[in-house]
Write an enzyme that holds these catalytic residues in place. Structure first.
Site, PDB file in Angstrom:
ATOM      1  N   ASP A 209      -1.050   1.842  13.764  1.00 35.52           N
ATOM      2  CA  ASP A 209      -0.310   3.020  14.326  1.00 35.52           C
ATOM      3  C   ASP A 209      -0.416   2.893  15.572  1.00 35.52           C
ATOM      4  OD1 ASP A 209      -2.823   3.582  16.247  1.00 35.52           O
ATOM      5  OD2 ASP A 209      -4.267   3.018  13.490  1.00 35.52           O
TER       6      ASP A 209
ATOM      7  N   ASP B  51      -9.946  -3.483  15.100  1.00 34.76           N
ATOM      8  CA  ASP B  51      -9.727  -2.157  14.767  1.00 34.76           C
ATOM      9  C   ASP B  51      -9.116  -2.059  12.724  1.00 34.76           C
ATOM     10  OD1 ASP B  51      -9.200   0.247  14.904  1.00 34.76           O
ATOM     11  OD2 ASP B  51      -7.329   0.129  15.384  1.00 34.76           O
TER      12      ASP B  51
ATOM     13  N   ASP C  57      -0.565 -11.621   8.630  1.00 31.98           N
ATOM     14  CA  ASP C  57      -2.059 -11.403   8.536  1.00 31.98           C
ATOM     15  C   ASP C  57      -3.379 -12.302   9.482  1.00 31.98           C
ATOM     16  OD1 ASP C  57      -4.791 -11.901   7.116  1.00 31.98           O
ATOM     17  OD2 ASP C  57      -3.846 -12.855   5.676  1.00 31.98           O
ATOM     18  N   CYS C  58      -3.797 -11.730   9.741  1.00 31.74           N
ATOM     19  CA  CYS C  58      -4.464 -12.185  10.763  1.00 31.74           C
ATOM     20  C   CYS C  58      -5.068 -13.048  10.853  1.00 31.74           C
ATOM     21  CB  CYS C  58      -5.068 -10.289  11.898  1.00 31.74           C
ATOM     22  SG  CYS C  58      -6.650 -10.380  10.184  1.00 31.74           S
TER      23      CYS C  58
ATOM     24  N   GLN D 168       0.972  -1.069   0.400  1.00 26.34           N
ATOM     25  CA  GLN D 168      -0.075  -0.126  -0.327  1.00 26.34           C
ATOM     26  C   GLN D 168       0.555   0.997  -0.005  1.00 26.34           C
ATOM     27  OE1 GLN D 168      -2.019  -0.396   3.178  1.00 26.34           O
ATOM     28  NE2 GLN D 168      -0.144  -1.766   4.660  1.00 26.34           N
TER      29      GLN D 168
ATOM     30  N   TYR E 261     -11.015   8.369  19.561  1.00 26.30           N
ATOM     31  CA  TYR E 261     -11.678   6.970  19.010  1.00 26.30           C
ATOM     32  C   TYR E 261     -11.462   6.218  19.356  1.00 26.30           C
ATOM     33  CZ  TYR E 261     -11.303   3.372  15.662  1.00 26.30           C
ATOM     34  OH  TYR E 261     -11.425   2.603  14.533  1.00 26.30           O
TER      35      TYR E 261
END
Length: 307
Positions: free
Chosen positions: A191, A268, A247-248, A138, A167
């Site tokens: 993040d 998230d 990768d989850c 990305q 948030y």
């Protein structure tokens, strides 16, 4: 201009023509019998205006100017003020609504316009590109906003700003949860904001699966989003946390097979998931899969939080 009555297209055109002609603009008029008028006005410097008059009572004026200085903006405002005054004289109290939008700045060095996940366009007061790199997965941007601080943007999707602590608190349960001694699984959260806040609450162990599979996101955030992540991304393992750059989905499947259970699962993931296998081709199928796998690793009295 939205009118309370049908528009006399020819009358509107005749009333507004002198305003543009005074600017030395060349006029071209297109007339459709049932669909009103379109008049274009062009200046020698390349600036132009479109006047679109709809018979049902909608009059639109669009201006594009190449003047990028205060005097040029003042000239545009003066022209629009004259158009507004003339329209009010012509229609007296029959104007239902007048709406003037601020100028859209095209082709700027810094892009200030970013769409939301639900298709709305937001203009930010961005004044600096802090970080802009392409990973194998990305584009990663961190832009500075005078209002919001540094903002993380992944492939055009605005993720989080340094000012978005509200948030992070909300997705953790708005301060109503006791994470002391608990097992927590965070899906996404590259993040580092959720991880940083939960570690402060003395959990037993927090596992964060940075599902973007992208070390470069973590590298950018730990350098330029430290108000959000603190120091938790400096190392992938800490006293009560670990960060997996995987990768989850395979991780969730493995945990489910092993019978590993969590007190909290916090989803998230990005608004538009990154597809890495055929089972993720559909966004909705991806979301269903994540939810199903999350329930398989959640304790019976556990809690699942998501955006």
């Amino acid at each position: 201009f939205s009118l309370n009555l049908a528009a006399d297209c020819n009358a509107v055109l005749k009333a507004l023509q002198p305003i543009f002609q005074e600017q030395g603009m060349t006029e071209t008029v297109h007339n459709w019998e049932d669909h009103g008028y379109l008049a274009t006005y062009i200046q020698k410097n390349g600036s132009f205006a479109n006047l679109r008059i709809h018979p049902h009572g909608l009059v639109l004026v669009d201006l594009q100017s190449y003047n990028d200085h205060v005097k040029g903006r003042e000239e545009v405002d003066q022209l629009l003020n004259k158009v507004e005054e003339r329209m009010k004289e012509l229609f007296h109290g029959n104007i239902k609504r007048v709406k003037r939008l601020p100028a859209i700045l095209r082709g700027g060095v810094i892009d200030r316009y970013w769409p939301t996940a639900d298709g709305r366009l937001v203009e930010y007061d961005i004044d600096e590109v802090v970080y802009d790199e392409d990973s194998p997965f990305q584009n990663i941007k961190i832009l500075h906003s005078k209002q919001f601080g540094n903002i993380l943007i992944l492939s055009g999707d605005v993720n989080l700003a340094e000012s978005d602590l509200a948030y992070t608190k909300a997705i953790m349960g708005s301060g109503k949860e006791d994470y002391t001694g608990k097992e927590v699984l965070i899906l996404g959260g590259g993040d580092g904001g959720i991880l940083y806040e939960i570690v402060k609450l003395k959990p037993k162990m927090v596992t964060m699966v940075a599902s973007n599979i992208d070390q470069m996101v973590i590298d950018g955030c730990k350098k330029y989003m430290r108000k959000t992540c603190g120091d938790v991304l400096d190392n992938l393992k800490g006293e009560c946390y670990q960060v997996l750059i995987e990768d989850c989905i395979p991780v969730l499947k493995r945990y489910a097979k092993e019978g590993r259970m969590f007190d909290y699962v916090i989803n998230d993931l990005t608004a538009v998931p990154i597809s890495t296998s055929p089972e993720e081709d559909s966004t909705w199928e991806f979301l269903r899969l994540i939810l199903d796998l999350s329930m398989k690793v959640l304790k019976q009295d556990g809690k699942y939080f998501t955006q």
